[in-house]
Write an enzyme that holds these catalytic residues in place. Sequence first.
Site, PDB file in Angstrom:
ATOM      1  N   HIS A 213       0.803  -1.215   0.000  1.00  0.00           N
ATOM      2  CA  HIS A 213       0.000   0.000   0.000  1.00  0.00           C
ATOM      3  C   HIS A 213       0.840   1.270   0.000  1.00  0.00           C
ATOM      4  CE1 HIS A 213      -4.267  -1.543   0.864  1.00  0.00           C
ATOM      5  NE2 HIS A 213      -3.558  -2.478   0.268  1.00  0.00           N
ATOM      6  N   SER A 217      -0.293  -1.226  -6.211  1.00  0.00           N
ATOM      7  CA  SER A 217       0.065  -2.308  -7.110  1.00  0.00           C
ATOM      8  C   SER A 217       0.818  -1.768  -8.315  1.00  0.00           C
ATOM      9  CB  SER A 217      -1.197  -3.010  -7.612  1.00  0.00           C
ATOM     10  OG  SER A 217      -1.809  -3.734  -6.567  1.00  0.00           O
ATOM     11  N   LYS A 241     -13.984  -7.715  -8.844  1.00  0.00           N
ATOM     12  CA  LYS A 241     -13.174  -8.583  -9.702  1.00  0.00           C
ATOM     13  C   LYS A 241     -12.564  -9.734  -8.889  1.00  0.00           C
ATOM     14  CE  LYS A 241      -9.794  -8.193 -13.409  1.00  0.00           C
ATOM     15  NZ  LYS A 241      -9.131  -7.275 -14.339  1.00  0.00           N
ATOM     16  N   GLU A 285       5.835 -33.948  -1.084  1.00  0.00           N
ATOM     17  CA  GLU A 285       4.632 -33.406  -1.704  1.00  0.00           C
ATOM     18  C   GLU A 285       5.004 -32.739  -3.023  1.00  0.00           C
ATOM     19  OE1 GLU A 285       1.771 -34.523  -0.404  1.00  0.00           O
ATOM     20  OE2 GLU A 285       1.023 -32.717   0.579  1.00  0.00           O
TER      21      GLU A 285
END
Lengths: 408, 250
Positions: A213, A217, A241, A285
């Site tokens: 922030h 972005s 979205k 895994e």
Amino acid sequence: MAAPAFKNALVRWIDHRLPVFTFLQHELHEYPTPKNLSYWWNFGSLAGIVLVVMILTGIFLAMHYTPHTAFAFDSIERIMRDVNYGWLIRYIHMNGGSFFFIVVYIHIFRGLYYGSYKAPRELLWIIGVVILLLMMATAFMGYVLPWGQMSFWGATVITNLFSAIPLIGDGIVTWLWGGFSVDNPTLNRFYSLHYLLPFLIVGAVLLHLMALHRFGSSNPLGIDVKGPQDSIPFHPFYTAKDAFGLGIFLIAFAGVVFFAPNLFGEPDNYIRADPLVTPPHIVPEWYFLPYYAILRAIPNKLLGVIAMFGSILVLFIVPWLDTARVRSAKFRPTYRKFFWVLVVDCVVLGYVGANPPDGWFIVTGQVATAYYFFHFLILMPVLGLVERPLPLPHSISAPVLKPAEGKA
Amino acid sequence: MRRLISAAALLLALATAAEAATGPKPSAQHWSFSGIFGTFDRAALQRGFQVYKENCAACHAALMLSYRDLRGIGYQEDDVKAIAAEAKVMDGPNDAGEMFERPGRPSDKFARPFANDKAARAANNGAFPVDLSMVAKARVAGPDYVYALLTGYGPAPAGMTVVDGMAYNAYFPGNQIAMPAPLNPDGVAYQDGTKMTVEQQAKDVVTFLTWASEPTLEARKQMGVKVLLFLIVFTGILYAAKRKVWAAVH
Ligand code: HEM
């Protein structure tokens, strides 16, 4: 920044004393976000939601799980059979781990493609890598808890890696185990840490968001927001979205949880751990397979361990390895090709990691490992200097405005 | 996008390669419980339980099952009580401080054929008869594999010598198994007129063992269909909402 006027009197009363509503208003509602984010930008918020799901299901599993070598396996089966909706909680948690990695791996590759790690977001990226490491530790220890064959042997193989450290290696392994083999003390401490680490991840995610922030972005064009015409408030645009993206994610997730819950799992882990019977193939895994391939690609154990950890640690310095002046691979035709080669390279590493190390798997693993480090350590710095990026658009709104409306 | 698809295809290959085990691949059978709407065939479950009880329980335990679980394969409370009562269960100590035997109750776990693992090995040439309540989940392609195993007995191919006390099996890793062929034609007496071939018995017992390894399978699939339907509709609404919100931006 003046406090917004809230309509509700109680909200006003609270906000005057504890400005949480102002905070939410700024960080969610007004928070200006580039208007051109693609769906690749959904995966950050998805990861956050999966983290919450993991913590919630984990807390309920912990109410029924018994961390003792003699009871752990049975307590899991009891959850599956006798606890109301226990099967649902367990399958969500079990597959949630895999989906967490899918989401975060996409999130990281998004960052690599669009150069999201570049100034001024280096710390944001670094905190992300810290989150990845914490996730890996959490997932590894969680996998030990059901105390099946793969739990036990996976834990044995991976903890044994530390014995490669000269002089003190064996001592460290004994210390990690709390004994002379993977046993009850190991299970107990893994359980304790498996419960603790997700909350450290929450802390790291908060820092991640704080750093995000600060500058907001990045975006698919990789150019800075030039003014209000380039951005839109986070809410309602990106909440809507993200919510749609979440719906798509949940469909895929529910498909696996309800119809193929053991897709990512090893059947061997439904066999109670037996220190006297080694399974024919010990595999971690799936999300650890590329690292496992790197580990085994190098004939020397210590160097293999170093390479394995190095493959993640190298991500820390990516912001400085990449010397390009533009962020987005959209404007870097050559880098863009190599980006996809890296993606394929990682899939190949995963494929090699899933197979026994013989025949052509050895060579393939070695080539893929070498390429992985070549990409970060040589290609990134060199390509950034020699590649001529395509011309950047003037601003975010320039290419998205219809030509007729023109550009002010 | 094409790259994405080929990457996905590679991942799929990876998943299947990880499953490649030794021996021939068991062929896929048609199971009542497979597929999105799959449910266990109740009659097959009860026949399978009969096969298990009469042909397998002498060697194999089913550790995770209690008699009360049999309600899940269609037995009534009284049937379950009667089945449980056939077993002898060690209980105690009583007020005199002594252990005693009593008939089983629905809340008891299935009786185990051997007192402990060592005794089980001692009676089976040193090999351990695995817990059957998990085996359908604990093998790659579990139900198909167990079916293939049970029907995979036969004469060893020329040139292969089978060790004394072992049997040839086409699907067991290493092809020599310490379990003698457990199923024989007409080996159990089905009450419902179903043919008692080895294949039929194998199919029934595997259905039972799959249920035993996951008694909640039906509940899972039934809930899954509802959840997916809801999510698809809800995501459609979310998409419409997103379109509406974003209409002003483009
Ligand atoms: C628990 C795991 C994680 C959570 C919950 C999380 C959450 C988020 C969220 C909500 C965003 C904003 C939305 C977006 O850009 O997609 C974000 C952005 C970002 N994250 Fe993460 N993240 C996680 C892991 C990571 C990791 C492992 C890395 C990198 C190694 C990373 C690197 C970044 C970067 C560089 C951004 C800024 C992207 C941009 O604006 O261009 N994150 N993260």
